[in-house]
Write an enzyme that holds these catalytic residues in place. Structure first.
Site, PDB file in Angstrom:
ATOM      1  N   HIS A  48       0.886  -1.160   0.000  1.00 30.32           N
ATOM      2  CA  HIS A  48       0.000   0.000   0.000  1.00 30.32           C
ATOM      3  C   HIS A  48       0.926   1.213   0.000  1.00 30.32           C
ATOM      4  CE1 HIS A  48      -2.882  -2.911   1.927  1.00 30.32           C
ATOM      5  NE2 HIS A  48      -3.579  -2.437   0.912  1.00 30.32           N
ATOM      6  N   ASP A  51       2.264   1.603   3.326  1.00 24.37           N
ATOM      7  CA  ASP A  51       3.174   0.543   3.790  1.00 24.37           C
ATOM      8  C   ASP A  51       4.602   0.990   3.478  1.00 24.37           C
ATOM      9  OD1 ASP A  51       1.206  -1.343   4.563  1.00 24.37           O
ATOM     10  OD2 ASP A  51       1.029  -2.091   2.504  1.00 24.37           O
ATOM     11  N   GLU A 173      -9.023  -4.072  -8.225  1.00 25.40           N
ATOM     12  CA  GLU A 173      -9.224  -5.346  -7.517  1.00 25.40           C
ATOM     13  C   GLU A 173     -10.673  -5.371  -7.043  1.00 25.40           C
ATOM     14  OE1 GLU A 173      -6.524  -6.078  -4.229  1.00 25.40           O
ATOM     15  OE2 GLU A 173      -7.824  -7.648  -3.468  1.00 25.40           O
ATOM     16  N   GLU A 209      -9.038 -11.570  -6.994  1.00 21.08           N
ATOM     17  CA  GLU A 209      -8.775 -12.244  -5.711  1.00 21.08           C
ATOM     18  C   GLU A 209      -9.784 -13.367  -5.517  1.00 21.08           C
ATOM     19  OE1 GLU A 209      -7.616 -10.132  -2.213  1.00 21.08           O
ATOM     20  OE2 GLU A 209      -8.922 -11.343  -0.940  1.00 21.08           O
ATOM     21  N   HIS A 212     -12.640 -12.701  -3.097  1.00 22.70           N
ATOM     22  CA  HIS A 212     -13.584 -11.679  -3.551  1.00 22.70           C
ATOM     23  C   HIS A 212     -14.561 -12.252  -4.578  1.00 22.70           C
ATOM     24  CE1 HIS A 212     -10.528  -8.278  -2.413  1.00 22.70           C
ATOM     25  NE2 HIS A 212     -10.883  -9.026  -1.390  1.00 22.70           N
ATOM     26  N   ASP A 249      -9.592 -14.377   3.896  1.00 20.05           N
ATOM     27  CA  ASP A 249      -8.182 -14.438   3.486  1.00 20.05           C
ATOM     28  C   ASP A 249      -7.473 -15.701   3.985  1.00 20.05           C
ATOM     29  OD1 ASP A 249      -8.451 -12.011   2.172  1.00 20.05           O
ATOM     30  OD2 ASP A 249      -7.680 -10.828   3.836  1.00 20.05           O
TER      31      ASP A 249
HETATM   32  C1  XUL Z   1      -9.053  -6.335   0.765  1.00 26.52           C
HETATM   33  C2  XUL Z   1      -7.877  -6.733   0.034  1.00 26.52           C
HETATM   34  C3  XUL Z   1      -6.723  -5.791   0.131  1.00 26.52           C
HETATM   35  C4  XUL Z   1      -6.125  -5.462  -1.175  1.00 26.52           C
HETATM   36  C5  XUL Z   1      -5.004  -4.473  -1.159  1.00 26.52           C
HETATM   37  O1  XUL Z   1     -10.013  -7.292   0.837  1.00 26.52           O
HETATM   38  O2  XUL Z   1      -7.833  -7.768  -0.563  1.00 26.52           O
HETATM   39  O3  XUL Z   1      -5.739  -6.383   0.928  1.00 26.52           O
HETATM   40  O4  XUL Z   1      -5.621  -6.633  -1.738  1.00 26.52           O
HETATM   41  O5  XUL Z   1      -5.449  -3.209  -0.951  1.00 26.52           O
HETATM   42 MN    MN Z   2      -6.467  -8.523  -2.062  1.00 28.90          MN
END
Ligand code: XUL
Ligand code: MN
Length: 345
Positions: A48, A51, A173, A209, A212, A249
């Site tokens: 980020h 970060d 994303e 992801e 997601h 996650d």
């Molecule tokens: C949120 C997510 C974040 C992004 C990066 O769900 O996945 O970690 O990957 O901003």
């Molecule tokens: Mn992510």
């Protein structure tokens, strides 16, 4: 046959904090995380903006760039590269009501300012990828915003970012919910449609992801295939998720093994990874709250190992047998073949 490069972000090592309680592991400094990432066999690091430059809100542009250059030196020392910089638009009070689609103009201006600084940081770290997880771009109160106007504001923000960074690529994303319940770009299709209406559609792609997609009720491997078909899969965040719950996650493949197999399969079949450091296998996983501090990289180690084990299975996949099954429409036979491939040693 693809060569896969693995990446993770500093946020993937955390103290175990969740919405219902504080963490019980230490918070390690970024220097230590970068060193450990190299030791456990990762190739690159995802960041980020803050970060990389924690106090960026209070720093001049030049000080921000200089700080990021020092982070680049840390990476170089460990032989790692920076994969992307993601603009964090969900921590600061300015972003309580959204970033690019906040109700107040001063807050939307802040969001654009952050995105531009993210580009400065990306340049200093040596990456051309700006990732946008559009965390709060949406609404908690359905009547709280004029959604058509907001979606156009989102497109306008992408245009501003593309203009400020003419060499940069934006990876959206998508995530359908959390921390808001109605996201403006919740799926791969939404993200790509938005990108198509910007000033430079060629520079907007996606990072899919696994969790997601599952939260959207979609199959991550299918989402990846959709983006691959359009040459838009510029990143993946592999992890796992037990159904439509809060964002978990979990380590890659631990909940939905067959789905994970198909994610590896679609990446491998389409030579994902062949474009070097540009196409990475991001592991966006978090350790369970209970995980002991002295083994808190285990979820990353496991996720990479599961990926590599599934890759071995993918390489054994008998495409001739598949062809025959398809010819005779005997999908029961094909399905059992896949189960045996996965379950036998
Ligand atoms: C949120 C997510 C974040 C992004 C990066 O769900 O996945 O970690 O990957 O901003
Ligand atoms: Mn992510």
């Amino acid at each position: 046959m693809s060569t896969f490069r693995f990446t993770a972000g500093p946020w993937n090592i955390h103290d175990g904090t969740d919405s219902f309680g504080p963490g019980h592991r230490p918070n390690y400094p970024i220097e230590e995380k970068i060193k450990r990432f190299a030791e456990i066999g990762l190739d690159g690091v995802q960041f980020h903006d803050d970060d990389a430059v924690p106090d960026m809100n209070h720093m001049t542009q030049q000080a921000t760039i200089d700080y990021a250059k020092d982070v680049k030196k840390l990476l170089d020392k460990e032989g790692l590269f920076a994969e992307f910089v993601a603009t964090r638009l969900w921590f600061d009070p300015h972003t309580d009501d959204g970033g690019f689609t906040a109700s107040k103009k001063e807050n939307r201006d802040y969001a654009i300012w952050r995105a531009k600084r993210s580009i400065d940081i990306a340049r200093a770290l040596g990456t051309k990828k700006i990732q946008l997880w559009l965390a709060r771009e949406g609404t908690l109160c359905a009547e709280g915003k004029n959604h058509v106007e907001k979606i156009l504001q989102l497109r306008d923000a992408l245009n501003e970012i593309l203009t400020y960074g003419p060499e940069m690529l934006i990876l959206i994303e998508p995530k359908p919910n959390e921390p808001i319940d109605r996201s403006y770009a919740g799926t791969c299709g939404h993200a790509l449609a938005l990108g198509a209406y910007t000033v430079d559609p060629n520079r907007v792609g996606v990072c899919i992801e696994s969790a997601h997609s599952i939260l959207s009720g979609l199959d991550p491997a299918n989402d990846m295939a959709f983006a691959l078909a359009l040459n838009k899969l510029w990143g993946v965040h592999l992890n796992d998720q037990n159904g439509a719950r809060y964002d978990q996650d979990k380590s890659f493949g631990v909940e939905n093994l067959r789905q994970a197999f198909n994610e590896v399969k679609v990446l491998n079949e389409n030579n994902y990874g062949d474009r070097g450091n540009f196409e990475c296998v991001g592991l966006d996983v978090k350790a369970m709250r209970t995980q002991p501090a002295d083994d808190c990289y285990r979820h990353l180690i496991n996720s990479k190992k599961i990926f590599m084990m599934l890759l071995e299975k993918v390489k054994k996949f008998d495409y001739k047998f598949q062809e025959e099954c398809v010819k005779t429409q005997n999908f029961e036979k094909l399905e059992m073949y896949v189960m045996e491939l996965l379950m036998k040693g």
